[in-house]
Design an enzyme around this catalytic site. Sequence first.
Site, PDB file in Angstrom:
ATOM      1  N   HIS A 526       0.643  -1.639  -0.596  1.00  0.00           N
ATOM      2  CA  HIS A 526      -0.364  -0.425   0.352  1.00  0.00           C
ATOM      3  C   HIS A 526       0.746   1.321   0.462  1.00  0.00           C
ATOM      4  O   HIS A 526       0.739   1.937  -0.922  1.00  0.00           O
ATOM      5  CB  HIS A 526      -0.871  -0.198   0.789  1.00  0.00           C
ATOM      6  CG  HIS A 526      -2.428   0.650   1.562  1.00  0.00           C
ATOM      7  ND1 HIS A 526      -2.125   1.754   2.411  1.00  0.00           N
ATOM      8  CD2 HIS A 526      -2.282   2.331  -0.064  1.00  0.00           C
ATOM      9  CE1 HIS A 526      -3.136   2.872   2.359  1.00  0.00           C
ATOM     10  NE2 HIS A 526      -3.424   2.853   1.085  1.00  0.00           N
ATOM     11  N   HIS A 531       1.841   4.508  -3.061  1.00  0.00           N
ATOM     12  CA  HIS A 531       1.732   6.221  -2.139  1.00  0.00           C
ATOM     13  C   HIS A 531       3.456   7.382  -2.323  1.00  0.00           C
ATOM     14  O   HIS A 531       3.073   7.618  -3.158  1.00  0.00           O
ATOM     15  CB  HIS A 531       1.253   6.269  -0.690  1.00  0.00           C
ATOM     16  CG  HIS A 531      -0.037   6.554  -0.640  1.00  0.00           C
ATOM     17  ND1 HIS A 531      -0.889   7.271   0.078  1.00  0.00           N
ATOM     18  CD2 HIS A 531      -0.756   5.200  -0.574  1.00  0.00           C
ATOM     19  CE1 HIS A 531      -2.056   6.630   0.163  1.00  0.00           C
ATOM     20  NE2 HIS A 531      -1.738   5.574   0.093  1.00  0.00           N
ATOM     21  N   HIS A 717      -3.543   1.097  -6.157  1.00  0.00           N
ATOM     22  CA  HIS A 717      -3.716   1.276  -5.663  1.00  0.00           C
ATOM     23  C   HIS A 717      -5.737   0.962  -4.755  1.00  0.00           C
ATOM     24  O   HIS A 717      -6.020   0.722  -3.047  1.00  0.00           O
ATOM     25  CB  HIS A 717      -4.046   3.224  -4.980  1.00  0.00           C
ATOM     26  CG  HIS A 717      -4.231   3.952  -4.084  1.00  0.00           C
ATOM     27  ND1 HIS A 717      -5.784   4.622  -3.450  1.00  0.00           N
ATOM     28  CD2 HIS A 717      -3.391   3.543  -2.320  1.00  0.00           C
ATOM     29  CE1 HIS A 717      -5.645   4.672  -2.854  1.00  0.00           C
ATOM     30  NE2 HIS A 717      -4.755   4.196  -1.501  1.00  0.00           N
ATOM     31  N   ASN A 721      -5.909  -0.748  -1.312  1.00  0.00           N
ATOM     32  CA  ASN A 721      -6.377  -0.216  -0.631  1.00  0.00           C
ATOM     33  C   ASN A 721      -8.061   0.106   0.293  1.00  0.00           C
ATOM     34  O   ASN A 721      -8.545  -0.063   1.343  1.00  0.00           O
ATOM     35  CB  ASN A 721      -7.195   1.529  -0.572  1.00  0.00           C
ATOM     36  CG  ASN A 721      -7.035   2.736   0.785  1.00  0.00           C
ATOM     37  OD1 ASN A 721      -6.767   2.485   1.504  1.00  0.00           O
ATOM     38  ND2 ASN A 721      -8.429   3.410  -0.145  1.00  0.00           N
ATOM     39  N   ILE A 865      -6.497   9.112  -0.720  1.00  0.00           N
ATOM     40  CA  ILE A 865      -7.276   9.262   0.766  1.00  0.00           C
ATOM     41  C   ILE A 865      -6.138   7.989   1.947  1.00  0.00           C
ATOM     42  O   ILE A 865      -5.539   6.769   0.282  1.00  0.00           O
ATOM     43  CB  ILE A 865      -8.056   8.655   0.770  1.00  0.00           C
ATOM     44  CG1 ILE A 865      -8.835   8.567   2.370  1.00  0.00           C
ATOM     45  CG2 ILE A 865      -8.637   7.129  -0.394  1.00  0.00           C
ATOM     46  CD1 ILE A 865      -8.613   9.895   2.825  1.00  0.00           C
TER      47      ILE A 865
END
Length: 865
Positions: A526, A531, A717, A721, A865
């Site tokens: 993740h 990110h 993602h 997520n 997010i």
Amino acid sequence: MLGGIFDKGQKIKGTVVLMPKNVLDFNAITSIGKDGVTGTVKDVFGVATDLAGGALDAATSFLGQNVSLHLISATQADASGKGKVGKKTYLDKRLPTLPTLGARQDAFSIYFEWDANFGIPGAFYIRNYTTDEFFLVSVTLEDIPNRGTIHFVCNSWVYNFKKYEKDRIFFVNDTYLPSATPAPLLKYRQEELETLRGDGTGKRQEYDRIYDYDVYNDLGNPDGGDPRPILGGSVIHPYPRRVRTGRERTRTDPNSEKPGSIYVPRDENFGHLKSSDFLMYGIKSLSQTVLPLLKSAIFDLKVTSSEFKSFDDVRSLYEGGIKLPTDILRQISPLPALKEIFRTDGENTLQFPPPHVIQVKKSEWMTDEEFAREVIAGVNPNVVRRLQEFPPKSSLDPSLYGDQTSTITKEDLEINMDGVTVDEALAAKRLFILDYQDAFFPYLTRINSLPVARAYATRTILFLKDDGTLKPLAIELSKPHPGGDNLGPVSKVVLPALVGVDSTIWLLAKAHVIVNDSGYHQLMSHWLNTHAVMEPFAIATNRHLSVLHPIYKLLYPHYRDTININGLARQSLINAGGIIEQSFLPGKYSIEMSSAVYKNWVFTDQALPADLVKRRVAVEDPSSPHGLRLLIKDYPYAVDGLEIWDAIKSWVQEYVSLYYPTDVAVQQDTELQAWWKEVVEKGHADLKDKPWWPKMQTIEALVKSCSIIVWTASALHAAVNFGQYPYGGYIVNRPTLSRRFIPEPGTPEYDEMVSSYQKAYLKTITPKFETLIDLSVIEILSRHASDEVYLGQRDTPNWTTDNKALEAFKRFGSKLTEIEGKINARNSDPSLRNRSGPVQLPYTLLHRSSEEGLTFKGIPNSISI
């Protein structure tokens, strides 16, 4: 005032849409009052109540000579070769609310003097003479001779003009390669990119728009006695770069920045327009306010036990809630950033929503079939790989970590292989492994020295059954030799069992595997692989690709809010003592571990087909639909993902071909070449010498690279997520901490394990307070905002004037809708047992669209997010 006193037939009419600061100022909404937390609540509701009236007052204040614009010609140049600049014009009267505008947007008319010698506008300067910034949404010009309507998509904060060295400029929504840019606009285009790059010096201020690079040197607090290694800039701790802030350095370590407020370029903070911003700032509220209150309730006030007593006790979090003192609930429940996260009733209880994994079946999570299914259809479905050799080996340096060869034997496996031998299964490509040996073992000695952590490095071998499901055959649990890491691991092998104490030991072994998996998922699958690795691409794109550039227009939606959420993560999630360190196994070594994994990160392997082949769960097969044949045919993540991947690549291919007819066009694109050079040499500087980087000399390399960026920011993602709370919200299904080893015979812990498997399990995994941390955070992270923009959508129809691009994008959206139908059909097929599993939770994480909230589906364009 210019409006109403001139012949409008000789004027260009325009509409300016903006939002005043006081409508958008989230800092005011969430500021802490002098009376502490209760002050926060009063501020929140006071401002929220006045939002509508404030918008009107602020809009009225823009009338008069407060905001001016100058048009810039795209077709007529001045003596210097730059586009002619028109006369200064001020905002005119405020227009009635337009039905197409958002609830907090205001429109103003504006009229520009114009004649044929000026030509066609291609940009404009804007000056803000007020003390407060405002958010400029768009400018539209009507009835331009030989052009018609011209749109400027702005979406940018505009501060008082004295804050800028050069006037703010915005460009028309046309698309040009650098070489095809109208000559009068070319220097403006170059100057704007120079402004965005800055000079690499100074401390960044709130109003800055500068994109630059730095290492992760702000996670620790050296002056407070809690340092962390600097990540990036070294062979030992390589890392992707983040946005440079230029903050003061710590006294203790001159190479580390002081922790505190996080700078992001101002337009990256436009999440204030989105309801997701409340979720993002909810994380701040959690770390700074809520969790300390819950901790005091559990440990200081002792209003609830710090341990769960049974699985029913865990389920009471959703079915009954936790009783808390009234004063604590009063401080938690009104926070708007958390009102959807925590639910309270009139009985002073704090209650979480039931996780999807137990909404239909409460106990099926314990089955071996569900344990194995979540390896390929859970929240971390891209780690499992096919076993090619037996016994499994390690890539760790034996001089440092001894012989890491697995101690699992063929006899261990063949007990449960339905008459198939290990050699036959290897030849038939039916053995798979979930292997965390190499990722965890180098850190185990340090992790197990933490106050409560007791962990193994795990290997799990799985067998592909005739019905297409996976069966776990054995789990190997390894810990360091007491004489030192260099003596190798001390390992035990645990085999499946259905009854007696052996079944409890097997259940605990699976828990230790999942603790490894949870940590690896959060830190690597993740955080690192979506990110962190994406931030350098976002930085470089803003530094080197003009808003007029076709690749900027292609990629920009896939960076939305990423720099912002990453900055927040450095402040509250991955920082020293932050939420991740508190609630996940590696503790203070969490992000350092992700640096070790980054050493082996390969950009080109992030393409889904390349990833599947690398993990040997697929083989290349030109006769198959995607050029691949999956070895686990019912592999929900891979099956759905390949369709999404192909749709993305087809869209990118079609779009890129509109602007690059030949490889030479790619090679001669100066902005594109500068962008890619900086992505490699600065953004991912620690890996810049790796041979796998595409050379960006061909259309194929450009399509492949852009497809990987889009896939990583959107579908990848989403897959790792938005299933976090649906699966992990029930902590016994996805524990994040292990606190003791499997008990040995002759110990009190062993006797307890014999008498109560639930108590033994709950004393091994995440305790109550850390569970509350986990549930609070992952529920925030698993939610969609009401105004989320999903893959195949744009936040404005005017993102380009190129009709061919718009048509291609429409086809992309239609293809994604078609894929949604296929996903729904697969989920309804009872022969595909991995789609829903024993818990009856259909796999929808790659279903493109979603409603607001906690839905277990939806692919946003970006890591927002």
